[in-house]
Design an enzyme around this catalytic site. Structure first.
Site, PDB file in Angstrom:
ATOM      1  N   HIS A  96      26.082  -3.595 -23.846  1.00  0.00           N
ATOM      2  CA  HIS A  96      24.895  -4.068 -23.127  1.00  0.00           C
ATOM      3  C   HIS A  96      24.909  -5.579 -22.995  1.00  0.00           C
ATOM      4  CE1 HIS A  96      23.485  -4.073 -27.410  1.00  0.00           C
ATOM      5  NE2 HIS A  96      22.898  -5.200 -27.064  1.00  0.00           N
ATOM      6  N   HIS A 105      22.519 -12.492 -25.370  1.00  0.00           N
ATOM      7  CA  HIS A 105      23.828 -12.119 -25.931  1.00  0.00           C
ATOM      8  C   HIS A 105      24.450 -11.001 -25.109  1.00  0.00           C
ATOM      9  CE1 HIS A 105      21.174  -9.260 -28.242  1.00  0.00           C
ATOM     10  NE2 HIS A 105      22.183  -8.431 -28.068  1.00  0.00           N
ATOM     11  N   GLU A 124      27.463  -9.876 -29.788  1.00  0.00           N
ATOM     12  CA  GLU A 124      27.167  -8.784 -30.729  1.00  0.00           C
ATOM     13  C   GLU A 124      28.329  -7.807 -30.667  1.00  0.00           C
ATOM     14  OE1 GLU A 124      23.731  -6.450 -29.583  1.00  0.00           O
ATOM     15  OE2 GLU A 124      23.532  -5.583 -31.587  1.00  0.00           O
TER      16      GLU A 124
HETATM   17 CO    CO Z   1      21.972  -6.331 -28.532  1.00  0.00          CO
END
Ligand code: CO
Length: 134
Positions: free
Chosen positions: A7, A79, A130
């Site tokens: 994502h 992020h 991440e």
């Molecule tokens: Co995230």
């Protein structure tokens, strides 16, 4: 080592307004809001055919996105999340190469119930990364 883009996370000052834009203006499938008290955020996922957008809103007084929103009051990309097969092996490889892991270096359970780590943006082209064990 990194695999699929899981994502892209966008921090927003008004989660309901951001969800409305994605649902009504962009015509996307938008999840319900879920509070993540252990992460200091409320999340809404926008489901796209090839990935997801994670809308992040502040939850509580010590939210990790509060500083970001102070610098980016309209919101912005916070992020990107890449999938890895083995998060501890990925961490060990990255730290051996000199990269910095945010926090104590131990994976935590993220917004999808899977182990995650964050990598310092100064080591990765100015982008907070991440990693999520897929
Ligand atoms: Co995230």
């Amino acid at each position: 080592m990194i695999g699929r883009l899981n994502h892209v996370a966008i921090a927003v000052p008004d989660l309901a307004a951001a969800a409305k834009v994605y649902r009504d203006t962009l015509g996307a499938e938008v999840s319900a809001a879920v509070d993540q008290p252990e992460h200091g955020v409320t999340t809404i996922f926008v489901v796209l055919p090839n990935t997801k957008i994670e809308l992040l809103g502040v939850l509580g007084g010590a939210s990790p996105i509060a500083g970001f929103l102070a610098k980016h009051p309209s919101g912005g990309i916070h992020h990107v999340c890449y999938e890895v097969a083995d998060i501890k092996a990925a961490r060990d490889r990255l730290t051996a190469a000199g990269a910095r892991v945010v926090g104590d270096g131990e994976p935590r359970i993220g917004a999808h119930g899977k182990p995650v780590l964050f990598l310092h943006p100064k080591d990765f082209a100015g982008t907070l990364i991440e990693l999520e064990q897929a």
